[in-house]
Write a protein that holds these residues in place. Structure first.
Motif, PDB file in Angstrom:
ATOM      1  N   PRO A  69     -15.194 -25.509   2.022  1.00 23.39           N
ATOM      2  CA  PRO A  69     -14.822 -26.895   2.742  1.00 23.39           C
ATOM      3  C   PRO A  69     -16.379 -27.504   2.908  1.00 23.39           C
ATOM      4  CG  PRO A  69     -13.788 -25.039   3.599  1.00 23.39           C
ATOM      5  CD  PRO A  69     -14.612 -24.406   2.658  1.00 23.39           C
ATOM      6  N   THR A  70     -16.263 -28.821   2.852  1.00 23.09           N
ATOM      7  CA  THR A  70     -17.580 -29.600   3.204  1.00 23.09           C
ATOM      8  C   THR A  70     -17.634 -29.664   4.813  1.00 23.09           C
ATOM      9  OG1 THR A  70     -15.935 -31.521   3.793  1.00 23.09           O
ATOM     10  CG2 THR A  70     -16.772 -31.385   1.450  1.00 23.09           C
ATOM     11  N   SER A  71     -16.714 -28.980   5.673  1.00 26.80           N
ATOM     12  CA  SER A  71     -17.383 -28.722   6.802  1.00 26.80           C
ATOM     13  C   SER A  71     -17.845 -27.379   7.424  1.00 26.80           C
ATOM     14  CB  SER A  71     -15.930 -28.774   7.762  1.00 26.80           C
ATOM     15  OG  SER A  71     -15.037 -27.904   7.295  1.00 26.80           O
ATOM     16  N   ALA A  72     -18.135 -26.550   6.113  1.00 28.37           N
ATOM     17  CA  ALA A  72     -18.616 -25.125   6.301  1.00 28.37           C
ATOM     18  C   ALA A  72     -20.018 -25.477   6.587  1.00 28.37           C
ATOM     19  CB  ALA A  72     -18.545 -24.567   5.075  1.00 28.37           C
ATOM     20  N   PRO A  73     -20.851 -24.799   7.685  1.00 27.99           N
ATOM     21  CA  PRO A  73     -22.098 -24.698   8.206  1.00 27.99           C
ATOM     22  C   PRO A  73     -23.125 -24.821   7.007  1.00 27.99           C
ATOM     23  CG  PRO A  73     -20.889 -23.453   9.530  1.00 27.99           C
ATOM     24  CD  PRO A  73     -20.162 -23.593   8.268  1.00 27.99           C
ATOM     25  N   GLU A  74     -24.048 -25.595   6.650  1.00 27.66           N
ATOM     26  CA  GLU A  74     -25.069 -25.362   5.722  1.00 27.66           C
ATOM     27  C   GLU A  74     -25.858 -24.317   5.911  1.00 27.66           C
ATOM     28  OE1 GLU A  74     -25.381 -29.468   3.179  1.00 27.66           O
ATOM     29  OE2 GLU A  74     -26.351 -29.675   5.021  1.00 27.66           O
ATOM     30  N   ILE A  75     -26.418 -23.747   4.957  1.00 28.86           N
ATOM     31  CA  ILE A  75     -27.445 -22.635   5.205  1.00 28.86           C
ATOM     32  C   ILE A  75     -28.675 -23.043   3.979  1.00 28.86           C
ATOM     33  CG2 ILE A  75     -27.836 -20.130   4.776  1.00 28.86           C
ATOM     34  CD1 ILE A  75     -24.946 -19.643   5.145  1.00 28.86           C
ATOM     35  N   ALA A  76     -29.899 -22.601   4.715  1.00 29.59           N
ATOM     36  CA  ALA A  76     -30.681 -22.671   3.614  1.00 29.59           C
ATOM     37  C   ALA A  76     -31.798 -21.473   3.635  1.00 29.59           C
ATOM     38  CB  ALA A  76     -31.902 -23.721   4.128  1.00 29.59           C
ATOM     39  N   LEU A  77     -32.107 -20.693   2.254  1.00 31.50           N
ATOM     40  CA  LEU A  77     -32.770 -19.687   2.061  1.00 31.50           C
ATOM     41  C   LEU A  77     -34.260 -20.026   1.764  1.00 31.50           C
ATOM     42  CD1 LEU A  77     -33.421 -16.785   1.242  1.00 31.50           C
ATOM     43  CD2 LEU A  77     -32.775 -17.393  -1.212  1.00 31.50           C
ATOM     44  N   TYR A  78     -35.148 -19.584   2.506  1.00 33.26           N
ATOM     45  CA  TYR A  78     -36.584 -19.643   2.413  1.00 33.26           C
ATOM     46  C   TYR A  78     -37.436 -18.711   1.996  1.00 33.26           C
ATOM     47  CZ  TYR A  78     -37.285 -18.164   7.492  1.00 33.26           C
ATOM     48  OH  TYR A  78     -37.046 -17.363   8.751  1.00 33.26           O
ATOM     49  N   LEU A  79     -38.181 -18.601   0.975  1.00 32.04           N
ATOM     50  CA  LEU A  79     -39.078 -17.770   0.535  1.00 32.04           C
ATOM     51  C   LEU A  79     -40.483 -17.851   0.550  1.00 32.04           C
ATOM     52  CD1 LEU A  79     -36.919 -17.411  -2.977  1.00 32.04           C
ATOM     53  CD2 LEU A  79     -36.440 -16.110  -1.068  1.00 32.04           C
ATOM     54  N   ILE A  80     -41.333 -17.020   0.370  1.00 32.63           N
ATOM     55  CA  ILE A  80     -42.655 -17.303   0.159  1.00 32.63           C
ATOM     56  C   ILE A  80     -43.122 -15.941  -1.025  1.00 32.63           C
ATOM     57  CG2 ILE A  80     -43.340 -17.931   2.531  1.00 32.63           C
ATOM     58  CD1 ILE A  80     -44.529 -15.001   2.973  1.00 32.63           C
ATOM     59  N   TRP A 133     -28.193 -23.091   9.297  1.00 35.21           N
ATOM     60  CA  TRP A 133     -28.623 -21.794   9.465  1.00 35.21           C
ATOM     61  C   TRP A 133     -29.909 -21.664   8.538  1.00 35.21           C
ATOM     62  CZ3 TRP A 133     -27.179 -17.895  13.065  1.00 35.21           C
ATOM     63  CH2 TRP A 133     -26.238 -18.132  13.780  1.00 35.21           C
ATOM     64  N   VAL A 134     -30.771 -20.772   8.786  1.00 33.83           N
ATOM     65  CA  VAL A 134     -31.686 -20.532   7.757  1.00 33.83           C
ATOM     66  C   VAL A 134     -32.056 -18.911   7.713  1.00 33.83           C
ATOM     67  CG1 VAL A 134     -32.753 -22.802   8.308  1.00 33.83           C
ATOM     68  CG2 VAL A 134     -33.654 -20.787   9.341  1.00 33.83           C
ATOM     69  N   PHE A 135     -32.420 -18.385   6.532  1.00 36.58           N
ATOM     70  CA  PHE A 135     -32.331 -16.991   6.352  1.00 36.58           C
ATOM     71  C   PHE A 135     -33.648 -16.979   5.555  1.00 36.58           C
ATOM     72  CE2 PHE A 135     -29.451 -17.390   3.021  1.00 36.58           C
ATOM     73  CZ  PHE A 135     -29.868 -16.531   2.204  1.00 36.58           C
ATOM     74  N   TRP A 136     -34.255 -15.686   5.456  1.00 31.64           N
ATOM     75  CA  TRP A 136     -35.468 -15.416   4.795  1.00 31.64           C
ATOM     76  C   TRP A 136     -35.239 -14.208   3.726  1.00 31.64           C
ATOM     77  CZ3 TRP A 136     -38.322 -10.751   5.148  1.00 31.64           C
ATOM     78  CH2 TRP A 136     -38.178 -10.104   6.277  1.00 31.64           C
TER      79      TRP A 136
END
Length: 301
Positions: free
Chosen positions: A11-22, A103-106
């Motif tokens: 659903p468009t209402s779902a919280p967005e999540i970003a994955l960050y990598l180095i 949210w963000v996760f690595w």
């Protein structure tokens, strides 16, 4: 590349999540297996390249183009005072939060999420009473332990040059999840132990908790006597509060490693005692319970 993910069927209402990598060039070969395992868990992909050779960056860009992922790439390859994992990871985290994701996760490029993790991550993002999730980290030669992994935007700051940790203020609500597993270096055909030990000794005067990681590096090299001594020094330092922080997770990990070393020597009494101390440090961790139960069953036989 800015296009909708093929696996984003929520659903468009779902919280967005970003994955960050180095990452750096040596880990380019791991990129396809990492991103395949995590596909569907994120809305934005942040990649920060830390070396002059752009092989890893090219691998990430290639995967993102093929899978229509929302990729934002950055170069952070000038390190006149030596590479700093904490600064690189904090830079990536800030870029991830700048996407507007809740949210963000690595992950590291040589990590792989175990099956079922993608769905679990999406469930975690729906939580209203948590600001930071801890996941199990399964590291060859070190064992399974809890690591801070996914944070709500604005929570947590990365510190330390190597074996970096995230610091949280008193208002952050942290919760471990034993059902999300990350496997580190599933194809263990490289070794950074010598380089890591060099950096750790350089940083030791200012960062007492690095004793734990110095011990782990010696353990992974098969230098068990030195590892035992370093783990004992780390535990004593944390209990005496003479280090720069007292961390429940790190204290548990050090005691659990001491228990495993004792177990490998056949000293079951010492192993049991250290596992019990580890549980006292962090009762929510399951691993020590399993070891104690297994040891009890063996003794009964």
């Amino acid at each position: 590349t800015l296009a909708p993910s093929k696996k984003t069927n929520r659903p468009t209402s779902a919280p967005e999540i970003a994955l960050y990598l180095i990452g750096h060039a040596a880990d380019a070969l791991y990129v396809p297996q990492l991103l395949a395992s995590v596909d569907g868990a994120f809305d934005y992909l942040i990649y920060v390249d830390t070396s002059k050779d752009k092989a890893a960056k090219q691998a990430v860009e290639s995967w993102a183009a093929q899978h229509e992922a929302k990729l934002r790439g950055y170069d952070l390859d000038d390190w006149p005072d030596g590479f700093h994992f904490g600064k690189a990871r904090q830079f990536a985290k800030e870029k991830a939060e700048a996407t507007g994701a809740e949210w963000v996760f690595w992950l590291d490029l040589d990590d792989v999420l175990k099956p079922g993790a993608v769905e679990r991550i999406r469930m975690q993002a729906e939580a209203k009473d948590v600001d930071a999730w801890g996941w199990i980290y399964d590291v060859k030669g070190t064992g399974r332990f809890m690591r801070e992994r996914m944070t709500r935007r604005g929570h947590g700051t990365w510190h330390r040059r190597i074996h970096e940790l995230m610091h949280f203020d008193g208002g952050s609500r942290l919760k471990p999840d034993n059902d999300v597993d990350v496997l580190h270096m599933p194809k263990d055909d490289k070794s950074n132990h010598a380089a890591h030990i060099k950096i750790l000794w350089e940083e030791l005067p200012n960062f007492g908790p690095n004793l734990i990681y110095l011990a782990k590096e010696h353990k992974n090299c098969g230098k068990f006597a030195q590892a035992k001594e370093l783990f004992e020094m780390a535990v004593a330092a944390m209990r005496a509060e003479v280090v720069d922080f007292v961390n429940q997770i790190e204290l548990y990990n050090a005691l659990a490693d001491l228990a495993k070393l004792a177990h490998s020597r056949g000293d079951l009494l010492e192993a049991r005692a250290k596992f019990l101390e580890a549980l006292a440090a962090d009762p929510q961790r399951r691993e020590a319970y399993f070891y104690l139960a297994e040891m009890a069953c063996v003794q009964k036989k």
